[in-house]
Design a protein around this motif. Structure first.
Motif, PDB file in Angstrom:
ATOM      1  N   VAL A  30       0.853  -1.183   0.000  1.00  0.00           N
ATOM      2  CA  VAL A  30       0.000   0.000   0.000  1.00  0.00           C
ATOM      3  C   VAL A  30       0.893   1.239   0.000  1.00  0.00           C
ATOM      4  O   VAL A  30       1.732   1.413   0.879  1.00  0.00           O
ATOM      5  CB  VAL A  30      -0.952  -0.003   1.216  1.00  0.00           C
ATOM      6  N   HIS A  31       0.687   2.072  -0.990  1.00  0.00           N
ATOM      7  CA  HIS A  31       1.508   3.268  -1.212  1.00  0.00           C
ATOM      8  C   HIS A  31       0.812   4.509  -0.671  1.00  0.00           C
ATOM      9  O   HIS A  31      -0.370   4.726  -0.925  1.00  0.00           O
ATOM     10  CB  HIS A  31       1.743   3.422  -2.720  1.00  0.00           C
ATOM     11  N   SER A  32       1.550   5.329   0.076  1.00  0.00           N
ATOM     12  CA  SER A  32       1.086   6.644   0.526  1.00  0.00           C
ATOM     13  C   SER A  32       1.779   7.689  -0.332  1.00  0.00           C
ATOM     14  O   SER A  32       2.997   7.850  -0.260  1.00  0.00           O
ATOM     15  CB  SER A  32       1.428   6.864   2.002  1.00  0.00           C
ATOM     16  N   ASN A  33       0.984   8.388  -1.139  1.00  0.00           N
ATOM     17  CA  ASN A  33       1.549   9.322  -2.106  1.00  0.00           C
ATOM     18  C   ASN A  33       2.235  10.509  -1.447  1.00  0.00           C
ATOM     19  O   ASN A  33       1.980  10.842  -0.291  1.00  0.00           O
ATOM     20  CB  ASN A  33       0.478   9.829  -3.062  1.00  0.00           C
ATOM     21  N   GLY A  34       3.111  11.135  -2.206  1.00  0.00           N
ATOM     22  CA  GLY A  34       3.772  12.347  -1.747  1.00  0.00           C
ATOM     23  C   GLY A  34       2.803  13.515  -1.756  1.00  0.00           C
ATOM     24  O   GLY A  34       1.708  13.427  -2.317  1.00  0.00           O
ATOM     25  N   SER A  35       3.194  14.608  -1.149  1.00  0.00           N
ATOM     26  CA  SER A  35       2.330  15.795  -1.107  1.00  0.00           C
ATOM     27  C   SER A  35       1.971  16.243  -2.512  1.00  0.00           C
ATOM     28  O   SER A  35       2.844  16.355  -3.374  1.00  0.00           O
ATOM     29  CB  SER A  35       3.030  16.932  -0.356  1.00  0.00           C
ATOM     30  N   GLY A  36       0.686  16.475  -2.705  1.00  0.00           N
ATOM     31  CA  GLY A  36       0.206  16.879  -4.022  1.00  0.00           C
ATOM     32  C   GLY A  36       0.017  15.726  -4.986  1.00  0.00           C
ATOM     33  O   GLY A  36      -0.439  15.913  -6.108  1.00  0.00           O
ATOM     34  N   GLY A  37       0.342  14.502  -4.566  1.00  0.00           N
ATOM     35  CA  GLY A  37       0.202  13.335  -5.428  1.00  0.00           C
ATOM     36  C   GLY A  37      -1.169  12.694  -5.285  1.00  0.00           C
ATOM     37  O   GLY A  37      -2.062  13.230  -4.630  1.00  0.00           O
ATOM     38  N   SER A  38      -1.300  11.526  -5.889  1.00  0.00           N
ATOM     39  CA  SER A  38      -2.580  10.833  -5.863  1.00  0.00           C
ATOM     40  C   SER A  38      -2.370   9.347  -6.106  1.00  0.00           C
ATOM     41  O   SER A  38      -1.238   8.869  -6.214  1.00  0.00           O
ATOM     42  CB  SER A  38      -3.517  11.392  -6.933  1.00  0.00           C
ATOM     43  N   ARG A  39      -3.493   8.648  -6.263  1.00  0.00           N
ATOM     44  CA  ARG A  39      -3.497   7.213  -6.545  1.00  0.00           C
ATOM     45  C   ARG A  39      -2.804   6.892  -7.867  1.00  0.00           C
ATOM     46  O   ARG A  39      -2.545   5.733  -8.167  1.00  0.00           O
ATOM     47  CB  ARG A  39      -4.934   6.702  -6.569  1.00  0.00           C
ATOM     48  N   LEU A  40      -2.533   7.910  -8.667  1.00  0.00           N
ATOM     49  CA  LEU A  40      -1.901   7.686  -9.966  1.00  0.00           C
ATOM     50  C   LEU A  40      -0.394   7.497  -9.854  1.00  0.00           C
ATOM     51  O   LEU A  40       0.265   7.200 -10.852  1.00  0.00           O
ATOM     52  CB  LEU A  40      -2.235   8.837 -10.916  1.00  0.00           C
ATOM     53  N   GLU A  41       0.162   7.656  -8.644  1.00  0.00           N
ATOM     54  CA  GLU A  41       1.588   7.368  -8.441  1.00  0.00           C
ATOM     55  C   GLU A  41       1.786   5.859  -8.373  1.00  0.00           C
ATOM     56  O   GLU A  41       1.106   5.174  -7.618  1.00  0.00           O
ATOM     57  CB  GLU A  41       2.075   7.974  -7.124  1.00  0.00           C
ATOM     58  N   TRP A  42       2.700   5.380  -9.160  1.00  0.00           N
ATOM     59  CA  TRP A  42       3.064   3.967  -9.124  1.00  0.00           C
ATOM     60  C   TRP A  42       4.455   3.841  -9.710  1.00  0.00           C
ATOM     61  O   TRP A  42       4.974   4.793 -10.286  1.00  0.00           O
ATOM     62  CB  TRP A  42       2.034   3.122  -9.848  1.00  0.00           C
ATOM     63  N   PRO A  43       5.122   2.689  -9.520  1.00  0.00           N
ATOM     64  CA  PRO A  43       6.509   2.563  -9.977  1.00  0.00           C
ATOM     65  C   PRO A  43       6.713   2.781 -11.469  1.00  0.00           C
ATOM     66  O   PRO A  43       7.815   3.085 -11.890  1.00  0.00           O
ATOM     67  CB  PRO A  43       6.898   1.139  -9.578  1.00  0.00           C
ATOM     68  N   GLY A  44       5.685   2.609 -12.280  1.00  0.00           N
ATOM     69  CA  GLY A  44       5.803   2.871 -13.708  1.00  0.00           C
ATOM     70  C   GLY A  44       6.393   1.751 -14.533  1.00  0.00           C
ATOM     71  O   GLY A  44       6.568   1.901 -15.732  1.00  0.00           O
ATOM     72  N   ASP A  45       6.717   0.634 -13.946  1.00  0.00           N
ATOM     73  CA  ASP A  45       7.301  -0.486 -14.680  1.00  0.00           C
ATOM     74  C   ASP A  45       6.498  -1.750 -14.374  1.00  0.00           C
ATOM     75  O   ASP A  45       6.767  -2.456 -13.407  1.00  0.00           O
ATOM     76  CB  ASP A  45       8.760  -0.656 -14.272  1.00  0.00           C
ATOM     77  N   SER A  58      -2.268   2.045  -4.600  1.00  0.00           N
ATOM     78  CA  SER A  58      -1.959   3.451  -4.355  1.00  0.00           C
ATOM     79  C   SER A  58      -3.234   4.160  -3.916  1.00  0.00           C
ATOM     80  O   SER A  58      -4.251   4.111  -4.603  1.00  0.00           O
ATOM     81  CB  SER A  58      -1.392   4.070  -5.633  1.00  0.00           C
ATOM     82  N   VAL A  59      -3.185   4.812  -2.763  1.00  0.00           N
ATOM     83  CA  VAL A  59      -4.368   5.380  -2.129  1.00  0.00           C
ATOM     84  C   VAL A  59      -4.322   6.905  -2.142  1.00  0.00           C
ATOM     85  O   VAL A  59      -3.286   7.498  -1.835  1.00  0.00           O
ATOM     86  CB  VAL A  59      -4.470   4.884  -0.662  1.00  0.00           C
ATOM     87  N   ASP A  60      -5.456   7.523  -2.485  1.00  0.00           N
ATOM     88  CA  ASP A  60      -5.586   8.966  -2.327  1.00  0.00           C
ATOM     89  C   ASP A  60      -5.793   9.248  -0.847  1.00  0.00           C
ATOM     90  O   ASP A  60      -6.803   8.837  -0.266  1.00  0.00           O
ATOM     91  CB  ASP A  60      -6.813   9.494  -3.084  1.00  0.00           C
ATOM     92  N   ARG A  61      -4.850   9.922  -0.215  1.00  0.00           N
ATOM     93  CA  ARG A  61      -5.046  10.296   1.183  1.00  0.00           C
ATOM     94  C   ARG A  61      -6.218  11.271   1.275  1.00  0.00           C
ATOM     95  O   ARG A  61      -6.579  11.918   0.293  1.00  0.00           O
ATOM     96  CB  ARG A  61      -3.769  10.940   1.734  1.00  0.00           C
ATOM     97  N   TRP A  99       6.606   7.972   0.246  1.00  0.00           N
ATOM     98  CA  TRP A  99       7.761   8.821   0.019  1.00  0.00           C
ATOM     99  C   TRP A  99       7.317  10.275   0.161  1.00  0.00           C
ATOM    100  O   TRP A  99       6.126  10.578   0.122  1.00  0.00           O
ATOM    101  CB  TRP A  99       8.391   8.546  -1.341  1.00  0.00           C
ATOM    102  N   SER A 100       8.260  11.140   0.339  1.00  0.00           N
ATOM    103  CA  SER A 100       8.008  12.562   0.504  1.00  0.00           C
ATOM    104  C   SER A 100       6.960  12.761   1.595  1.00  0.00           C
ATOM    105  O   SER A 100       7.101  12.211   2.686  1.00  0.00           O
ATOM    106  CB  SER A 100       7.581  13.171  -0.836  1.00  0.00           C
ATOM    107  N   GLY A 101       5.874  13.498   1.315  1.00  0.00           N
ATOM    108  CA  GLY A 101       4.838  13.745   2.297  1.00  0.00           C
ATOM    109  C   GLY A 101       4.129  12.487   2.761  1.00  0.00           C
ATOM    110  O   GLY A 101       3.525  12.456   3.837  1.00  0.00           O
TER     111      GLY A 101
END
Length: 108
Positions: A30-45, A58-61, A99-101
């Protein structure tokens, strides 16, 4: 590759939105996005996720992306927010990262 986005109504009435990235049968992270990020953050690979067998969630806080805000919340409310989608997804065990926030949320 995105395998689905869900809006989950929490027990307190708020909506928490999350996305799952393939494979959906791997070890749940379960991923906690950085500040200003969203559920659309993922490793990309996607190939890497398959290779290491990670089900990336990936969860929208609250107040981010499509998740409802909760102005009275504290950092310590995050574990109970995450518990509801984990139960919904029938996750017996899962890892958290951020990561980040989102790093402080990972530690809560």
């Amino acid at each position: 590759m995105l395998s689905g986005v869900s809006d989950l109504r929490l027990s307190d009435g708020r909506t928490l939105t999350f996305a799952q990235y393939r494979p959906t049968n791997g070890v749940a992270v379960v991923h906690s996005n950085g500040s200003g990020g969203s559920r659309l953050e993922w490793p990309g690979d996607e190939a890497m996720l398959h290779r290491i067998g990670v089900r990336f969630i990936s969860v929208d806080r609250p107040g981010h992306g499509h998740s409802d805000p909760d102005p009275d919340r504290t950092l310590q409310d995050w574990p109970s927010d995450i518990a509801e989608p984990a139960d919904h997804l029938r996750l017996d065990r899962f890892y958290v990262e951020g990561w980040s926030g989102g790093g402080a949320y990972r530690l809560s």
